[in-house]
Design a protein around this motif. Structure first.
Motif: not given
Length: 610
Positions: A437-452
């Motif tokens: 089955v074809l799926r779409h993986v959406r990966s979001l990476y957000v940082t404030d410079g100290a945390r991810l």
């Protein structure tokens, strides 16, 4: 335990004229105390990489005399040069050397090991190094050498060049750093030859670079790189190649060296963590060079506007090569000469421009491989490598032992910088599981410079899926990097750190006193120094791994995983699906991730705010 080779950032080394004069003063005292009646400046314990080392120290003494006019130095330079010309310039073939195209040619070369027939495979690079030491002495010859010595050294240097380019197979180890070093030697030698000999040498050097190096560059993470020991980039030799490209540009002015150096520098910048740690390569995975890389990192860091000097070098070789007792060795001395001569100063701030294969802000970074899967995550001073499950390596959703991170179509990326101090990257990729089955993986990476914060959304999976969230491996410890088996990580769902139960080198337990490089060589076909650690590491079956369960409250039809790397309190993100896409709310940001299908051009959309 500490990693042995990755120590302090190289841009922390003082590089003022006064600092370099102090280095040369120390070299002078060591050399004058060491020089033998015959004129040798070799370290008495040196056995490997020795054929050029006395001449290397001679070149440093010549530079020291140029800068300080110490009256003790001219005699030492002449005596040590006479030793090299008399005792370290063999012209007979080394028994067993396999890369000759012309036998009994009578041309000079340098020996990796002095004894005839002992490890002759290293003679090609040793001759490159001897050529470079020789041209540096020739550059400083005015007022130091008489006409006979100067002519004799120029003749030997020309012989070295001919042996490298006529009598042997060019670049027999397929080592980009050695090959570019040879080109530099030809460019510098041409300046010391009569006009009738100079232009053919210069033209041949440029043609070798264009046809035998540049035409065979290897693509990795979107960049074309000089081939290095059968691969694209090595953590030890890649920055050394950068130094040779810098010197090639400095002495020739040819734009192709600047272009290729800029490309390699941007590639290095994208994979190197804020803390200066990195791993991977076809020759030495975690071994980092020291003074040999300063010129290239400084020169091209200034050109591309980024702080490449954060690279954690082996500062036991901070200024020059040294034997285990810490005393001077002349190996690669030309790199100290060139970095002293180059006026470029370190660029000390990160590049502000977004880069496809990196997210970096403050002390947080994510480096991405060619498939836009994280190859290294850094947060709170801890480094997480991709974990392994059933021979699959990466970060991503796992269901029934199948890792969903290998793309089956176009991988798309969106970068956003928020004026309130946030940086984010959205990666969307189509994947296919065991169910076809074809799926779409959406990966979001957000940082404030100290945390991810990492949020991964995918169409609902069967079974009991989890997010493979990395292998906690190492942490900053001042001027060292120490092995670790943990870090500050939180998950919206359950979180566990698992360890392999099966024995053997192909199962990596992060609690063991073992480095990634050691494990990689244990799995490689050949031993350290000959084998390919990248290839060996790919044989890893399983490893310690952070496993994050799905977050509660995900919209219908989706599995959402949410992990935070770095400090913080309770972690309870909220998710909502609407016409604009998936909204993610955490204690640090709100983001709207557009629909998996993307916009009218198929590109992903991302909005971000505090």
């Amino acid at each position: 335990m500490h990693l042995p080779y990755q120590r302090g950032p190289l841009h922390d080394l003082p590089d003022t004229p006064q600092a370099y004069d102090a280095v040369l003063a120390d070299v002078t005292e060591q050399a004058l105390a060491r020089i033998t009646p015959e004129g040798s400046l070799e370290h008495p314990d040196a056995h490997l990489d020795v054929g050029d080392t006395s001449l290397g120290v001679t070149s440093l003494l010549a530079l020291a005399w140029q800068r300080g006019r110490d009256p003790r130095l001219p005699a030492a330079v002449r005596r040590s040069l006479a030793f090299h010309l008399r005792e370290r310039v063999p012209t007979e073939d080394n028994p067993g050397y396999p890369n000759l195209k012309v036998t009994d040619c009578g041309l000079p070369h340098a020996r990796y090991v002095l004894e005839a027939g002992a490890h002759p495979i290293g003679d090609w690079p040793s001759t490159v190094w001897a050529l470079l030491q020789a041209v540096n002495v020739l550059d400083a010859a005015d007022g130091l050498l008489d006409g006979e010595q100067r002519a004799g050294l120029a003749e030997v240097a020309h012989g070295y060049w001919r042996w490298l380019t006529e009598a042997t197979c060019f670049n027999p180890q397929e080592a980009g750093n050695q090959a570019i070093g040879c080109v530099v030697g030809g460019l510098m030698l041409a300046r010391h030859l009569p006009a009738g000999q100079a232009e053919p040498v210069r033209s041949r050097a440029l043609a070798l670079y264009a046809d035998r190096i540049r035409a065979h560059r290897v693509r990795d993470r979107g960049a074309l790189l000089p081939p290095e020991h059968g691969g694209a980039y090595d953590n030890n030799y890649g920055p050394i190649s950068l130094s040779f490209l810098a010197q090639a540009h400095r002495v020739s002015g040819e734009e192709m060296f600047a272009e290729d150096g800029d490309t390699l520098a941007r590639y290095l910048d994208a994979r190197l963590t804020s803390g200066g740690y990195d791993y991977g390569g076809p020759r030495y995975s975690e071994q980092h060079s020291g003074f040999e890389s300063v010129l290239g990192l400084r020169y091209f860091g200034a050109r591309i506007g980024s702080d490449l000097g954060r690279y954690r070098g082996d500062t036991r070789w901070a200024r020059h090569a040294a034997q285990p007792d810490g005393r001077l060795d002349g190996h690669f001395a030309f790199m100290l000469v060139w970095q002293i001569q180059d006026p470029t100063r370190w660029h000390r701030t990160p590049s502000p421009a977004p880069t496809r294969h990196q997210l970096r802000l403050g002390t947080v970074s994510v480096a991405f491989d060619s498939r836009m899967t994280p190859s290294l995550i850094e947060a709170a001073g801890t480094y997480h490598l991709p974990a392994a499950v059933r021979r699959q390596h990466g970060f991503g959703p796992v269901t029934d032992g199948f890792l969903l991170c290998r793309p089956m179509g176009a991988v798309r990326v969106a970068d956003v910088r928020d004026p309130d101090g946030l940086a984010a990257k959205l990666v969307t990729k189509p994947v296919v599981g065991r169910d076809h089955v074809l799926r779409h993986v959406r990966s979001l990476y957000v940082t404030d410079g100290a945390r991810l914060w990492v949020t991964v959304a995918v169409e609902r999976l069967d079974g009991a899926p989890y997010l493979l969230s990395g292998l906690p491996y190492a942490a900053d410890d001042g001027d060292r990097v120490r092995r670790t088996s943990g870090g500050e990580v939180a998950s919206a769902g359950g979180l566990r750190l698992t360890h392999p139960t099966a024995p053997g080198a192909d199962h990596f337990d992060t609690r063991a006193e073992l480095t990634q490089e050691q494990a990689a060589f244990a799995l490689a076909a050949d031993p350290r120094g000959y084998g390919n650690p990248d290839e060996g590491w790919r044989h890893l079956v399983s490893s310690s791994a952070l496993e994050a369960d799905p977050a509660p409250g995900a919209p219908e039809g989706l599995h959402v995983f949410a992990v935070r790397y770095g400090p913080g309190g309770a972690f309870t993100p909220v998710f909502e699906e609407g016409a604009d896409g998936l909204t993610v709310r955490t204690e640090g940001f709100t983001a709207v991730v557009g629909p998996a299908a993307g916009d009218s051009r198929g590109e992903p959309s991302l909005t971000l705010c505090r």
